[in-house]
Design a protein around this motif. Structure first.
Motif, short mmCIF file in Angstrom:
data_model
loop_
_atom_site.label_atom_id
_atom_site.label_comp_id
_atom_site.label_asym_id
_atom_site.label_seq_id
_atom_site.Cartn_x
_atom_site.Cartn_y
_atom_site.Cartn_z
N GLU A 17 2.48 -15.90 15.30
CA GLU A 17 3.42 -16.36 14.26
C GLU A 17 2.72 -16.54 12.92
N GLN A 20 2.04 -13.12 11.55
CA GLN A 20 3.30 -12.50 11.10
C GLN A 20 3.69 -13.03 9.73
N ASP A 21 3.48 -14.33 9.50
CA ASP A 21 3.77 -14.91 8.19
C ASP A 21 2.90 -14.30 7.10
N ASN A 25 3.20 -7.69 10.99
CA ASN A 25 4.47 -7.69 11.73
C ASN A 25 4.64 -6.55 12.72
N SER A 26 3.79 -5.55 12.67
CA SER A 26 3.94 -4.41 13.58
C SER A 26 3.51 -4.80 14.99
N ASN A 27 4.20 -4.22 15.97
CA ASN A 27 3.85 -4.39 17.38
C ASN A 27 3.42 -3.03 17.90
N GLY A 80 -0.49 -5.32 12.08
CA GLY A 80 0.17 -5.99 13.19
C GLY A 80 -0.83 -6.61 14.15
#
Length: 117
Positions: A17, A20-21, A25-27, A80
């Motif tokens: 998290e 991501q902030d 954000n990539s998985n 990510g």
């Protein structure tokens, strides 16, 4: 500036998290010896990625339950995270992939525990 070690989180999801902030954000997932972005379907070899931070965890109730979180930037600008088991429960394909990332592509420059205060 001197880097000071901080402990931001206790669990993998807490770190995910936080990253991501910060735009990670990539998985990703593995298929045919490639790391693949689950959304864009772009494929990467070990030479195509930079590991900019990693965090290792032991299970709270079972120390043999170990995982590692890789924070990744790709040569195509994708950022990510990738979480996988390591130790006795490690996926051999994932372990081999990350073992083949060139040492020059590994740093702790984005490690949130080592950021300048």
């Amino acid at each position: 500036m001197k880097k000071e070690k901080k402990e931001y989180a206790q669990h993998e999801k807490d770190y995910i998290e936080i990253y991501q902030d910060q735009g990670y954000n990539s998985n990703f997932y593995f298929e045919d010896d490639k790391l693949i972005n689950s959304e864009t379907k772009k494929e990467y070899t070990p030479e195509d990625i930079q590991i900019v931070a990693e965090h290792r965890y032991e299970g709270m109730s079972d120390p043999s339950d170990m995982s590692i979180l890789y924070v990744i930037e790709t040569n195509k600008g994708e950022k990510g995270t990738f979480l996988m088991a390591y130790g006795p429960n490690a996926d051999s394909e994932g372990t081999e992939f990350f073992n083949n990332v060139p040492e020059s592509n590994i740093s702790d420059e984005e490690n949130i525990n080592l950021k300048n205060t």
